[in-house]
Design an enzyme around this catalytic site. Sequence first.
Site, short mmCIF file in Angstrom:
data_model
loop_
_atom_site.label_atom_id
_atom_site.label_comp_id
_atom_site.label_asym_id
_atom_site.label_seq_id
_atom_site.Cartn_x
_atom_site.Cartn_y
_atom_site.Cartn_z
N ALA A 65 27.05 -40.98 7.40
CA ALA A 65 28.32 -40.40 6.97
C ALA A 65 29.12 -40.11 8.23
O ALA A 65 28.56 -39.97 9.32
CB ALA A 65 28.06 -39.12 6.19
N GLY A 110 23.41 -41.52 5.92
CA GLY A 110 24.04 -42.11 4.73
C GLY A 110 23.88 -43.62 4.67
O GLY A 110 23.97 -44.22 3.59
N GLU A 113 20.57 -44.19 3.21
CA GLU A 113 20.69 -43.79 1.81
C GLU A 113 21.43 -44.85 0.98
O GLU A 113 21.10 -45.09 -0.18
CB GLU A 113 21.37 -42.42 1.73
N GLU A 133 19.78 -36.25 9.79
CA GLU A 133 20.62 -35.12 9.39
C GLU A 133 20.13 -33.77 9.89
O GLU A 133 20.92 -32.93 10.31
CB GLU A 133 20.75 -35.08 7.85
C1 HXC Z 1 31.12 -40.92 13.14
C2 HXC Z 1 30.07 -42.40 14.54
C3 HXC Z 1 28.87 -42.30 13.78
C4 HXC Z 1 28.88 -41.42 12.64
C5 HXC Z 1 28.53 -43.64 15.43
N1 HXC Z 1 29.80 -43.23 15.54
N2 HXC Z 1 27.93 -43.08 14.38
N3 HXC Z 1 31.17 -41.71 14.22
N4 HXC Z 1 30.02 -40.78 12.37
N5 HXC Z 1 27.81 -41.31 11.83
C6 HXC Z 1 30.77 -43.63 16.57
C7 HXC Z 1 30.49 -42.95 17.91
O1 HXC Z 1 31.01 -41.66 17.94
C8 HXC Z 1 31.21 -43.90 18.86
O2 HXC Z 1 32.59 -43.61 18.80
C9 HXC Z 1 30.99 -45.26 18.22
O3 HXC Z 1 30.66 -45.01 16.84
C10 HXC Z 1 29.83 -46.02 18.84
O4 HXC Z 1 28.69 -45.18 18.82
P1 HXC Z 1 27.84 -44.84 20.14
O5 HXC Z 1 27.12 -43.56 19.86
O6 HXC Z 1 28.68 -44.89 21.36
O7 HXC Z 1 26.83 -46.06 20.16
P2 HXC Z 1 25.34 -46.10 20.71
O8 HXC Z 1 25.23 -45.33 21.99
O9 HXC Z 1 24.93 -47.53 20.72
O10 HXC Z 1 24.46 -45.30 19.61
C11 HXC Z 1 24.36 -45.80 18.29
C12 HXC Z 1 23.79 -44.71 17.36
C13 HXC Z 1 24.62 -43.40 17.55
C14 HXC Z 1 22.33 -44.44 17.72
C15 HXC Z 1 23.85 -45.23 15.93
O11 HXC Z 1 26.01 -43.73 17.39
C16 HXC Z 1 24.29 -42.34 16.58
O12 HXC Z 1 23.29 -41.64 16.73
N6 HXC Z 1 25.14 -42.14 15.55
C17 HXC Z 1 25.03 -41.05 14.61
C18 HXC Z 1 23.91 -41.32 13.65
C19 HXC Z 1 23.74 -40.16 12.66
O13 HXC Z 1 23.47 -39.02 13.08
N7 HXC Z 1 23.90 -40.48 11.38
C20 HXC Z 1 23.77 -39.48 10.32
C21 HXC Z 1 25.07 -38.85 10.06
S1 HXC Z 1 24.92 -37.54 8.87
P3 HXC Z 1 33.50 -43.62 20.12
O14 HXC Z 1 34.83 -43.14 19.64
O15 HXC Z 1 32.84 -42.72 21.12
O16 HXC Z 1 33.49 -45.07 20.57
C22 HXC Z 1 24.80 -38.31 7.40
C23 HXC Z 1 24.75 -37.37 6.24
C24 HXC Z 1 24.81 -38.02 4.89
O17 HXC Z 1 24.78 -39.48 7.28
C25 HXC Z 1 25.06 -36.97 3.82
C26 HXC Z 1 26.37 -36.28 3.95
C27 HXC Z 1 26.74 -35.45 2.72
#
Ligand code: HXC
Length: 259
Positions: A65, A110, A113, A133
């Site tokens: 998400a 997400g 999911e 999460e």
């Molecule tokens: C918003 C995101 C994102 C996310 C990546 N980006 N994941 N933006 N939401 N979930 C963005 C980064 O901020 C970055 O933006 C660009 O995408 C590239 O990501 P990087 O981190 O620079 O890439 P990398 O170093 O290769 O790492 C990849 C990654 C990492 C391991 C996937 O991005 C990451 O850990 N992402 C978050 C994963 C996460 O925590 N997902 C769960 C979210 S909570 P910029 O602008 O800097 O280029 C969820 C809850 C669901 O899903 C239920 C909700 C109700």
Amino acid sequence: MYEHLMMEVKGQTAIVSINNPKSLNALNSATLAELNTCLADMEQSKDIRVVIVTGVGAKAFVAGADISEMVNATAAEGRDMALLAKEAFRRLERMPQATIAAVNGYALGGGCELAMSCDIRVAAENAVFGQPECGLGILPGFGGTQRLTRLVGKGRAKELIFTCDKIDAQEAYRIGLVNKVVPQAELLDFCLMMADKMLSKGSYAIALAKMCIETGIDTDLNSGLNMEATNFGLSFATNDKKEGMTAFLEKRKATLTDF
Ligand code: HXC
């Protein structure tokens, strides 16, 4: 037609791609709303019989998400986002079409999911799965606590959710989270081949079987078996049943068209 999705139709198979490459296809509310609309349209279609869900680009299926949208969201907004995802993802489980997740990279939060809401998951060798999460101070909210538990069991689901460990495609295969692992370059072709295999079978029979599996898993065995018997009977009233069985006895290939 869509801002956050790409749609391609190949024969009777639709490919829906999440298209937010700048955020590794993160799911914001607008994307979830578009996905919900797109699936609502498709579930009415008689022409589309298999749906493949994937992400644009070679790096991510869906990285979760959208954290930038959630960071300032209130409790009520968080719940509404989860309910919007619930509506869209539930469609994948309930629509008559078979659904395949083509997991082409990160499937986190997400994203994992979303993949779990599809009937079948095919992972590219570079795919990475996880539920990060709890590391963000929230819990899986797009079905992770429920679907991961049903897919891999309570112990493994708790381990993945509590530790936020990321696992690769082979490990996801080993624990039963994905059905197949294929080389990245072959992912879409493999999914299309799988779709073609399904399309050569009875689409209506597949829809009934899907409904029995999805409803049955939420009920007791006896009710599930009764529901299966009813739908088994229903399949006997179809043209496909007559054609499928007659073709077998006449030693020719069946042409099944019901849906
Ligand atoms: C918003 C995101 C994102 C996310 C990546 N980006 N994941 N933006 N939401 N979930 C963005 C980064 O901020 C970055 O933006 C660009 O995408 C590239 O990501 P990087 O981190 O620079 O890439 P990398 O170093 O290769 O790492 C990849 C990654 C990492 C391991 C996937 O991005 C990451 O850990 N992402 C978050 C994963 C996460 O925590 N997902 C769960 C979210 S909570 P910029 O602008 O800097 O280029 C969820 C809850 C669901 O899903 C239920 C909700 C109700």
